[in-house]
Every structure is written in structure tokens, then in C-alpha cells.
Design an enzyme around this catalytic site. Structure first.
Site, short mmCIF file in Angstrom:
data_model
loop_
_atom_site.label_atom_id
_atom_site.label_comp_id
_atom_site.label_asym_id
_atom_site.label_seq_id
_atom_site.Cartn_x
_atom_site.Cartn_y
_atom_site.Cartn_z
N TYR A 66 -30.66 44.52 64.77
CA TYR A 66 -31.38 43.26 64.95
C TYR A 66 -31.46 42.48 63.64
CZ TYR A 66 -32.50 44.00 69.82
OH TYR A 66 -32.39 44.14 71.18
N ASN A 101 -32.06 32.55 75.58
CA ASN A 101 -31.67 32.83 74.20
C ASN A 101 -32.88 33.14 73.33
OD1 ASN A 101 -29.14 32.23 75.14
ND2 ASN A 101 -29.11 30.15 74.30
N HIS A 118 -36.59 35.49 77.37
CA HIS A 118 -36.29 36.80 76.79
C HIS A 118 -36.85 36.97 75.39
CE1 HIS A 118 -32.68 37.16 79.78
NE2 HIS A 118 -33.85 37.34 80.35
N CYS A 146 -46.42 49.54 61.18
CA CYS A 146 -47.51 48.70 61.68
C CYS A 146 -48.74 48.89 60.79
CB CYS A 146 -47.86 49.08 63.12
SG CYS A 146 -49.36 48.29 63.74
N CYS A 149 -51.58 50.69 63.27
CA CYS A 149 -51.57 52.03 63.90
C CYS A 149 -50.50 52.95 63.32
CB CYS A 149 -51.36 51.88 65.42
SG CYS A 149 -49.66 51.47 65.85
N THR A 187 -24.35 30.29 80.80
CA THR A 187 -24.82 31.62 81.18
C THR A 187 -23.90 32.23 82.23
OG1 THR A 187 -26.67 32.94 82.03
CG2 THR A 187 -26.43 30.71 82.92
#
Ligand code: APR
Ligand code: ZN
Length: 242
Positions: A66, A101, A118, A146, A149, A187
Site C-alpha cells: 500500500y 477509486n 471503497h 496504534c 491499543c 469500470t
């Protein structure tokens, strides 16, 4: 009257226009699509990268994929389709852009009446407590822990097997039901429930136009097919709109 002029007149006469976009609208900006030859799912397996269990199994692998996508997108600019759609929003009575997108290019082009089915790749939320970070963490090569937590932040996108945000989906569904002109742009119309918006619009009486050089799974059910790249078609439509 040619096709584009007729569509421009349809937009002017419409009470409500919905434009539904997919990865093809960002292709000309350099953002890879998913199912085109050479697209992301040609090179990677979504089951290894775009779902929660993959992230829990190997957070570094998924996070780095990512991060690679974020950095690539940050080097891309909105193209003529994004810009023309933002202009059409400004000039149209009742307009909604519903996008699959996560690249933020519609927003960077100035679209504001937008629903992101999304999610957004630049948002980060905790995998376990849902804490939302206000940073895009682009500079972090490894998953970020995080603050609340101790779990990991994950990209704020909808992974395979996850539900879409109920409010965003409901608003998009209602818009598809109530519009009288619906564009499906760039799409493959292969992922649900997003792709159903096309048939919902058609069943509700909208005039449905597909803009896609290769056609899609929805092609047989639309009223007009424009086999042109979005980045060429929409600037021409904007000129015809006047
Ligand atoms: N203009 C218009 N359409 C284009 C262009 C272009 N310049 N270039 C490619 N296309 C079309 C292709 O023909 C293809 O039908 O865009 C479509 C892209 O299809 P996909 O790659 O499947 O992308 P999309 O339909 O947005 O995928 C939906 O699948 O993996 C998930 O979450 C991901 O949101 C994504 C969803
Ligand atoms: Zn947390």
C-alpha cells in the site's frame, strides 16, 4: 445532433445526474487499473494483499504494497476526465459522483459532491480499535503501531470480504434510484455491491451511459456505450455542454 451534443443536452435537462467511476478514469494519470492487462491483479494476488487475514499474516508485506501504491499515486496528477467531471459538478443542478477509486484524484481535481464506496488509501485506521490517524504515514516503511491499543494501523480502504460503509452505500444507492442520467465510467463492473448501481439506475428509469474503450460486464444493459477513453470523452462533453 451528434452523440456528445445530445448527451450535453441530456445533462442540462436532467433533474439529477450520477457519475459512477472505476479505476479506468485514473488510468491516464498513471494509476494502474486492476483487471486490465498489466493491471494490479495481473501482477499480484488480491488474496495475498487486499484482505484483513493477509494483513494479520504478514503486516509488513501488505503495508509495503500500500505504501508503494500511495507513493505512486502522489506522483500522479488528475487527468482531463477528473477535471471535466469536477467542472460538470459545478455546472449541473443536482450531481453526485460515486467512485470505487481510493486514489483521491477526483477530490484533487475539485470534485466535492462525492461518495467513496471503497474508502481512501491515504486514511489510516487501527486494525483492532478503529482509531483514525490524521496522518497518511507515507514516510513509514513499516506498519505503524496504534497509539491507543498497540495494534497496527491499516489503510482506510474496503478489503475483499469487508462491508462497505452503510451510509455511503445507502446514499449512492438512493442517488442511482433517483437520477435520470447515469454515467458508468472506467469500470469493469465486476465487483459487488458497487456494480449493482448501474442496474439500479437502469431499473429506476435513468438513461445509462457507459464510457469505457473496452466495454464491461454491464455493457449489455446500458442505453449508450461510448467506446472512448474517459480523459478524451469528458473534456469533449464539457465543451459541448458550453
Ligand atoms: N477510460 C475509460 N475506461 C478505461 C480506461 C480509460 N482511459 N482505461 C481502462 N478503462 C476501463 C477498462 O476497460 C476496465 O473495464 O476501466 C476498467 C477498469 O476495470 P478494473 O481494473 O476492474 O477496475 P474497477 O472496475 O474500478 O475495479 C473495481 O475492484 O479490486 C477492486 O477495489 C478494487 O475498486 C476496485 C474494484
Ligand atoms: Zn488501536
Amino acid at each position: 445532433m451528434n452523440e456528445i451534443k445530445a448527451l450535453a443536452e441530456r445533462i442540462k435537462a436532467a433533474n439529477k445526474v450520477v457519475v459512477f467511476t472505476g479505476a479506468g478514469v485514473s488510468a491516464a494519470s498513471g494509476v494502474p487499473t486492476f483487471r486490465d492487462p498489466g493491471g494490479l491483479w495481473d501482477k499480484y494476488r488480491p488474496e495475498d494483499l487486499a484482505n484483513e487475514s493477509a494483513f494479520r499474516k504478514d503486516p509488513s508485506l501488505v503495508w509495503s504494497w500500500y505504501q508503494w501504491r500511495k507513493k505512486l499515486i502522489l506522483n500522479c496528477e488528475p487527468n482531463g476526465a477528473h477535471i471535466a467531471l469536477a467542472a460538470l459538478e459545478r455546472d449541473t443542478k443536482d450531481f453526485l459522483l460515486v467512485t470505487q477509486n481510493v486514489d483521491g484524484l477526483h477530490q484533487r481535481a475539485g470534485s466535492s459532491k462525492i461518495r467513496c464506496l471503497h474508502g481512501d488509501i491515504f486514511i489510516n485506521k487501527c486494525l483492532d480499535c478503529g482509531d483514525l490517524s490524521n496522518s497518511n504515514f507515507v514516510e513509514f516503511e513499516e506498519p505503524v503501531t496504534c497509539n491507543k491499543c498497540g495494534s497496527f494501523y491499516r489503510p482506510g480502504v474496503v478489503w475483499f470480504g469487508e462491508s462497505l460503509d452503510a451510509g455511503v452505500l445507502r446514499e449512492s444507492w438512493l442517488a442511482a434510484e433517483r437520477c435520470d442520467l447515469f454515467f458508468s465510467v472506467g469500470t469493469a463492473a465486476s465487483v459487488q455491491p458497487a456494480a449493482s448501481l448501474i442496474s439500479v439506475a437502469k431499473a429506476s428509469g435513468a438513461f445509462v451511459v457507459e464510457v469505457n474503450p473496452n466495454g464491461s460486464y454491464a455493457s449489455t444493459g446500458v442505453d449508450m456505450i461510448i467506446k472512448r477513453p474517459a480523459e478524451e470523452f469528458f473534456p469533449d462533453l464539457l465543451v459541448a455542454f458550453g
